[in-house]
Design an enzyme around this catalytic site. Structure first.
Site, PDB file in Angstrom:
ATOM      1  N   CYS A 111       0.812  -1.227   0.000  1.00 15.60           N
ATOM      2  CA  CYS A 111       0.000   0.000   0.000  1.00 15.60           C
ATOM      3  C   CYS A 111       0.842   1.272   0.000  1.00 15.60           C
ATOM      4  O   CYS A 111       0.309   2.370  -0.184  1.00 15.60           O
ATOM      5  CB  CYS A 111      -0.963  -0.008   1.176  1.00 15.60           C
ATOM      6  SG  CYS A 111      -1.874  -1.557   1.296  1.00 15.60           S
ATOM      7  N   HIS A 247      -3.537   6.837   2.267  1.00 14.02           N
ATOM      8  CA  HIS A 247      -3.974   5.506   1.847  1.00 14.02           C
ATOM      9  C   HIS A 247      -5.346   5.224   2.456  1.00 14.02           C
ATOM     10  O   HIS A 247      -5.575   5.472   3.642  1.00 14.02           O
ATOM     11  CB  HIS A 247      -2.944   4.461   2.300  1.00 14.02           C
ATOM     12  CG  HIS A 247      -3.398   3.058   2.098  1.00 14.02           C
ATOM     13  ND1 HIS A 247      -3.933   2.626   0.911  1.00 14.02           N
ATOM     14  CD2 HIS A 247      -3.419   1.995   2.934  1.00 14.02           C
ATOM     15  CE1 HIS A 247      -4.259   1.355   1.019  1.00 14.02           C
ATOM     16  NE2 HIS A 247      -3.960   0.943   2.247  1.00 14.02           N
ATOM     17  N   ASN A 277     -10.251  -0.427   0.012  1.00 11.64           N
ATOM     18  CA  ASN A 277      -8.793  -0.331   0.069  1.00 11.64           C
ATOM     19  C   ASN A 277      -8.213  -0.974  -1.196  1.00 11.64           C
ATOM     20  O   ASN A 277      -8.434  -2.154  -1.437  1.00 11.64           O
ATOM     21  CB  ASN A 277      -8.334  -1.066   1.342  1.00 11.64           C
ATOM     22  CG  ASN A 277      -6.826  -1.128   1.496  1.00 11.64           C
ATOM     23  OD1 ASN A 277      -6.078  -0.868   0.556  1.00 11.64           O
ATOM     24  ND2 ASN A 277      -6.384  -1.510   2.685  1.00 11.64           N
TER      25      ASN A 277
HETATM   26  O1  UT7 Z   1      -3.925  -1.656   3.453  1.00  7.58           O
HETATM   27  C1  UT7 Z   1      -3.195  -2.301   4.425  1.00  7.58           C
HETATM   28  C2  UT7 Z   1      -3.446  -1.705   5.709  1.00  7.58           C
HETATM   29  N1  UT7 Z   1      -4.565  -2.359   6.352  1.00  7.58           N
HETATM   30  C3  UT7 Z   1      -5.180  -1.735   7.318  1.00  7.58           C
HETATM   31  O2  UT7 Z   1      -4.852  -0.621   7.617  1.00  7.58           O
HETATM   32  C4  UT7 Z   1      -6.242  -2.462   8.112  1.00  7.58           C
HETATM   33  C5  UT7 Z   1      -6.140  -2.054   9.548  1.00  7.58           C
HETATM   34  N2  UT7 Z   1      -7.100  -2.721  10.393  1.00  7.58           N
HETATM   35  C6  UT7 Z   1      -8.421  -2.389  10.364  1.00  7.58           C
HETATM   36  O3  UT7 Z   1      -8.837  -1.554   9.597  1.00  7.58           O
HETATM   37  C7  UT7 Z   1      -9.336  -3.047  11.355  1.00  7.58           C
HETATM   38  O4  UT7 Z   1      -8.579  -3.747  12.309  1.00  7.58           O
HETATM   39  C8  UT7 Z   1     -10.366  -4.029  10.711  1.00  7.58           C
HETATM   40  C9  UT7 Z   1     -11.387  -3.241   9.928  1.00  7.58           C
HETATM   41  C10 UT7 Z   1      -9.644  -4.996   9.784  1.00  7.58           C
HETATM   42  C11 UT7 Z   1     -11.093  -4.820  11.785  1.00  7.58           C
HETATM   43  O5  UT7 Z   1     -11.731  -3.934  12.691  1.00  7.58           O
HETATM   44  P1  UT7 Z   1     -11.623  -4.214  14.250  1.00  7.58           P
HETATM   45  O6  UT7 Z   1     -12.420  -3.161  14.904  1.00  7.58           O
HETATM   46  O7  UT7 Z   1     -10.166  -4.305  14.583  1.00  7.58           O
HETATM   47  O8  UT7 Z   1     -12.383  -5.583  14.392  1.00  7.58           O
HETATM   48  P2  UT7 Z   1     -11.820  -6.968  14.975  1.00  7.58           P
HETATM   49  O9  UT7 Z   1     -10.850  -7.567  14.048  1.00  7.58           O
HETATM   50  O10 UT7 Z   1     -11.396  -6.747  16.389  1.00  7.58           O
HETATM   51  O11 UT7 Z   1     -13.138  -7.848  14.995  1.00  7.58           O
HETATM   52  C12 UT7 Z   1     -14.221  -7.534  15.852  1.00  7.58           C
HETATM   53  C13 UT7 Z   1     -15.314  -8.544  15.647  1.00  7.58           C
HETATM   54  C14 UT7 Z   1     -14.855  -9.990  15.721  1.00  7.58           C
HETATM   55  O12 UT7 Z   1     -15.883 -10.740  16.358  1.00  7.58           O
HETATM   56  P3  UT7 Z   1     -15.756 -11.105  17.922  1.00  7.58           P
HETATM   57  O13 UT7 Z   1     -14.511 -11.909  18.047  1.00  7.58           O
HETATM   58  O14 UT7 Z   1     -15.694  -9.803  18.651  1.00  7.58           O
HETATM   59  O15 UT7 Z   1     -17.018 -11.872  18.170  1.00  7.58           O
HETATM   60  C15 UT7 Z   1     -14.773 -10.421  14.295  1.00  7.58           C
HETATM   61  O16 UT7 Z   1     -14.971 -11.804  14.110  1.00  7.58           O
HETATM   62  O17 UT7 Z   1     -15.879  -8.383  14.351  1.00  7.58           O
HETATM   63  C16 UT7 Z   1     -15.913  -9.655  13.680  1.00  7.58           C
HETATM   64  N3  UT7 Z   1     -15.765  -9.425  12.256  1.00  7.58           N
HETATM   65  C17 UT7 Z   1     -16.807  -9.189  11.437  1.00  7.58           C
HETATM   66  N4  UT7 Z   1     -18.137  -9.135  11.669  1.00  7.58           N
HETATM   67  C18 UT7 Z   1     -18.931  -8.864  10.620  1.00  7.58           C
HETATM   68  C19 UT7 Z   1     -14.627  -9.365  11.530  1.00  7.58           C
HETATM   69  N5  UT7 Z   1     -14.913  -9.096  10.257  1.00  7.58           N
HETATM   70  C20 UT7 Z   1     -16.255  -8.986  10.157  1.00  7.58           C
HETATM   71  C21 UT7 Z   1     -17.145  -8.710   9.111  1.00  7.58           C
HETATM   72  N6  UT7 Z   1     -18.465  -8.663   9.379  1.00  7.58           N
HETATM   73  N7  UT7 Z   1     -16.717  -8.486   7.836  1.00  7.58           N
END
Ligand code: UT7
Length: 320
Positions: A111, A247, A277
């Site tokens: 990225c 980004h 993204n």
């Molecule tokens: O381009 C490269 C750079 N990449 C980035 O900058 C990405 C950086 N990271 C992020 O943007 C965020 O960490 C994410 C958007 C990827 C994830 O957000 P988060 O607030 O960190 O969520 P999480 O991974 O902590 O997941 C929270 C919950 C989980 O469920 P439990 O364990 O709390 O029950 C996940 O299983 O959300 C669940 N979850 C979803 N639920 C519905 C994860 N993905 C999804 C989804 N739909 N698509």
């Protein structure tokens, strides 16, 4: 002499997939995706290839700059999703735009690819080895997603962005870039495994895997630091910057960076709502959208910043 962006272009696949469409094919929700990322829809390639998108964006940038293929002496493509291992996407673009005098190669800085490309072009110009360059970020990430992994596949989209850069007065005031391979396993996709008559290989293709929270923490710490370093190197205050072209990974990252820099959200244009993204293509596509919307005037100061797999990051202060 400086390194000046004189034209921009971008290309997106025709098919848009809204979050509600994803609800139909996996256990996710429009509400979750919007509230956690800001993304509403993304463009997904059906017939478009990485090279097709890259060539389309490149031609638009060349038209915007009023530059012919013969004038271009350097082509750099940032991509992690080229159609072929070789020849490079850059060499295929060279052929398509008749840039017969150019040296062309791809780089993999994920990225941060566009920022790394800009930095390489700046160094080539400084060394007197090129005068007119084409920098492209191009990705078809949809082919690299595990569509059963809702934590990654909902985030990414496909597209390409390009800029024509010329050795001219003004332009880039400063660039900083960096890498941290020690944290590289936070965002991975394996290439094909070792496979030959002497070793048994599992030929299953790997897909993108991400420790989202680790990458999130990295981004909100490193991006403001990199931007501050670039501003200091350029002798600029954040208040002098008209737009911060970041980004487009997550609206929460962009808002956190704005807060840390003490700058209003309005100075951070976004298109992640409609594009998701697109890795190396995110920054040049947004730059093109901002440029074509007539939001930039000669002499405006902007910051461009990318970050992602590697881990890698880059930030530049640019006079338009
Ligand atoms: O381009 C490269 C750079 N990449 C980035 O900058 C990405 C950086 N990271 C992020 O943007 C965020 O960490 C994410 C958007 C990827 C994830 O957000 P988060 O607030 O960190 O969520 P999480 O991974 O902590 O997941 C929270 C919950 C989980 O469920 P439990 O364990 O709390 O029950 C996940 O299983 O959300 C669940 N979850 C979803 N639920 C519905 C994860 N993905 C999804 C989804 N739909 N698509």
């Amino acid at each position: 002499m400086g390194t000046k962006i004189i034209g921009t272009g971008s290309a997106l696949p025709g098919l848009t997939i809204h979050n509600t469409k994803l609800e139909e094919i996996m256990d996710t929700s429009d509400e979750w995706i919007r509230s956690r990322t800001g993304i509403e829809e993304r463009h997904i390639a059906v017939e478009e290839t990485t090279t097709f998108l890259a060539v389309t964006a490149a031609r638009k940038a060349m038209e915007n700059a009023g530059v012919s293929g013969e004038e271009i002496d350097l082509i750099i493509v940032g991509t992690v999703s080229g159609d072929m291992c070789f020849p490079s996407t850059a060499c295929q673009i060279q052929e398509a735009v008749s840039a017969v005098h150019a040296t062309a190669f791809d780089i993999n800085a994920a990225c941060a690819g566009f920022l790394f490309g800009l930095s390489i072009v700046d160094a080539y110009f400084y060394a007197g080895r090129a005068k007119t360059a084409l920098i492209i970020g191009a990705e078809v990430l949809s082919k690299m997603m595990d569509w059963a992994d809702r934590s990654t596949c909902v985030l990414f989209g496909d597209g390409a962005g390009a800029a024509v850069v010329r050795k001219e007065e003004g332009g880039i005031l400063s660039i900083v870039q960096g890498s941290d391979g020690g944290r590289g396993m936070a965002l991975t996709c394996h290439n094909r495994p070792v496979n030959n008559p002497f070793v048994r290989a599992d030929n299953t293709l790997d897909y993108t895997k991400m420790d989202g929270q680790a990458v999130f923490r990295f981004a909100v710490k490193t991006v403001p630091e990199a931007i501050r370093q670039a501003l200091a190197k350029a002798g600029c205050e954040a208040d002098e910057i008209k737009y911060f072209i970041l980004h487009q990974a997550n609206i929460r990252i962009i808002e956190a960076v704005a807060k840390k820099l003490g700058q209003p959200d309005e100075k951070f244009p976004t298109n992640l709502q409609k594009c998701g993204n697109i890795s190396a293509a995110s920054v040049p596509i947004l730059l093109d959208h901002v440029n074509r919307a007539g939001m930039l005037e000669k002499g405006d100061k902007i910051v461009a910043a990318g970050f992602g797999a590697g881990l890698t990051w880059g930030a530049a202060v640019i006079v338009w």
